[in-house]
Scaffold this motif. Structure first.
Motif, PDB file in Angstrom:
ATOM      1  N   GLU A  36      12.657  12.944  80.144  1.00  0.00           N
ATOM      2  CA  GLU A  36      12.764  11.657  79.467  1.00  0.00           C
ATOM      3  C   GLU A  36      11.831  10.616  80.071  1.00  0.00           C
ATOM      4  N   ALA A  37      11.656  10.656  81.384  1.00  0.00           N
ATOM      5  CA  ALA A  37      10.814   9.651  82.032  1.00  0.00           C
ATOM      6  C   ALA A  37       9.374   9.767  81.545  1.00  0.00           C
ATOM      7  N   THR A  38       8.916  10.976  81.306  1.00  0.00           N
ATOM      8  CA  THR A  38       7.550  11.127  80.839  1.00  0.00           C
ATOM      9  C   THR A  38       7.445  10.826  79.352  1.00  0.00           C
ATOM     10  N   GLU A  39       8.534  11.022  78.605  1.00  0.00           N
ATOM     11  CA  GLU A  39       8.504  10.766  77.175  1.00  0.00           C
ATOM     12  C   GLU A  39       8.519   9.276  76.859  1.00  0.00           C
ATOM     13  N   LYS A  40       9.062   8.472  77.729  1.00  0.00           N
ATOM     14  CA  LYS A  40       9.249   7.057  77.433  1.00  0.00           C
ATOM     15  C   LYS A  40       8.093   6.227  77.975  1.00  0.00           C
ATOM     16  N   ALA A  99      14.525   1.994  73.645  1.00  0.00           N
ATOM     17  CA  ALA A  99      13.987   3.265  74.134  1.00  0.00           C
ATOM     18  C   ALA A  99      14.401   3.529  75.577  1.00  0.00           C
ATOM     19  N   GLU A 100      14.907   2.530  76.274  1.00  0.00           N
ATOM     20  CA  GLU A 100      15.358   2.701  77.659  1.00  0.00           C
ATOM     21  C   GLU A 100      16.778   3.253  77.741  1.00  0.00           C
ATOM     22  N   GLY A 105      14.580   8.601  73.058  1.00  0.00           N
ATOM     23  CA  GLY A 105      13.203   8.788  73.494  1.00  0.00           C
ATOM     24  C   GLY A 105      12.253   8.273  72.429  1.00  0.00           C
ATOM     25  N   GLU A 106      11.008   8.674  72.553  1.00  0.00           N
ATOM     26  CA  GLU A 106      10.003   8.228  71.583  1.00  0.00           C
ATOM     27  C   GLU A 106      10.330   8.700  70.178  1.00  0.00           C
ATOM     28  N   GLY A 107      10.790   9.946  70.067  1.00  0.00           N
ATOM     29  CA  GLY A 107      11.100  10.495  68.744  1.00  0.00           C
ATOM     30  C   GLY A 107      12.207   9.738  68.047  1.00  0.00           C
TER      31      GLY A 107
END
Length: 152
Positions: A36-40, A99-100, A105-107
């Motif tokens: 999730e950290a990389t997706e956001k 988104a946080e 997530g982004e999706g």
């Protein structure tokens, strides 16, 4: 020379005692960043949010900050668990803060934006048109098979 050897022996013994008293260090493997950290990525989230008009952005922010659970669940990608997480994270200063929230997530954020761009459509018309008291499905009458046979 004896004093030097004695001094070295005492130093070595004191270091050995200190090492024995200290807890043994475990080998640590480098931890991978959570998915999730990389997706956001804030830049990507902001780029997605830029697709909203100011009015849509305001309406989505109002929905996130004051919408009921049913209103939040109507957003594609948001179920009861994410709706509860959104309600717990309130108030949001901007739509990008959504988104946080855990599970968003982004999706999911992109689905929220698409929902806002579509004008916040209500649930399927078929679902809303169903009578409230009648929850049973009506069965269609079965067609009878023809029992006639051709004669030669």
């Amino acid at each position: 020379m004896k004093t030097l050897l004695s001094l070295l022996a005492v130093s070595f013994l004191s270091l050995a005692v200190q090492a024995a008293d200290a807890p043994a260090k475990k080998k640590s493997t480098p931890k991978k960043a959570p998915v999730e950290a990389t997706e956001k990525s804030p830049a990507k989230i902001e780029a997605i949010a830029k697709n909203l008009t100011p009015t849509q952005r305001t309406k989505l922010l109002d929905l996130l900050n004051s919408g009921s659970e049913a209103d939040l669940v109507a957003i594609p990608g948001i179920g009861e668990t994410r709706a509860a997480a959104i309600k717990k994270a309130r108030p949001f200063k901007d739509v990008t803060n959504a988104a946080e929230v855990d599970g968003v997530g982004e999706g999911t954020f992109a689905e929220m934006v698409a929902y806002a761009k579509a004008g916040f459509p209500k649930a399927d018309a078929a679902k809303s048109e169903a009578p409230k008291g009648d929850t049973k499905k009506k069965e269609e009458p079965k067609k009878k098979k023809s029992t006639t046979t051709k004669k030669k």
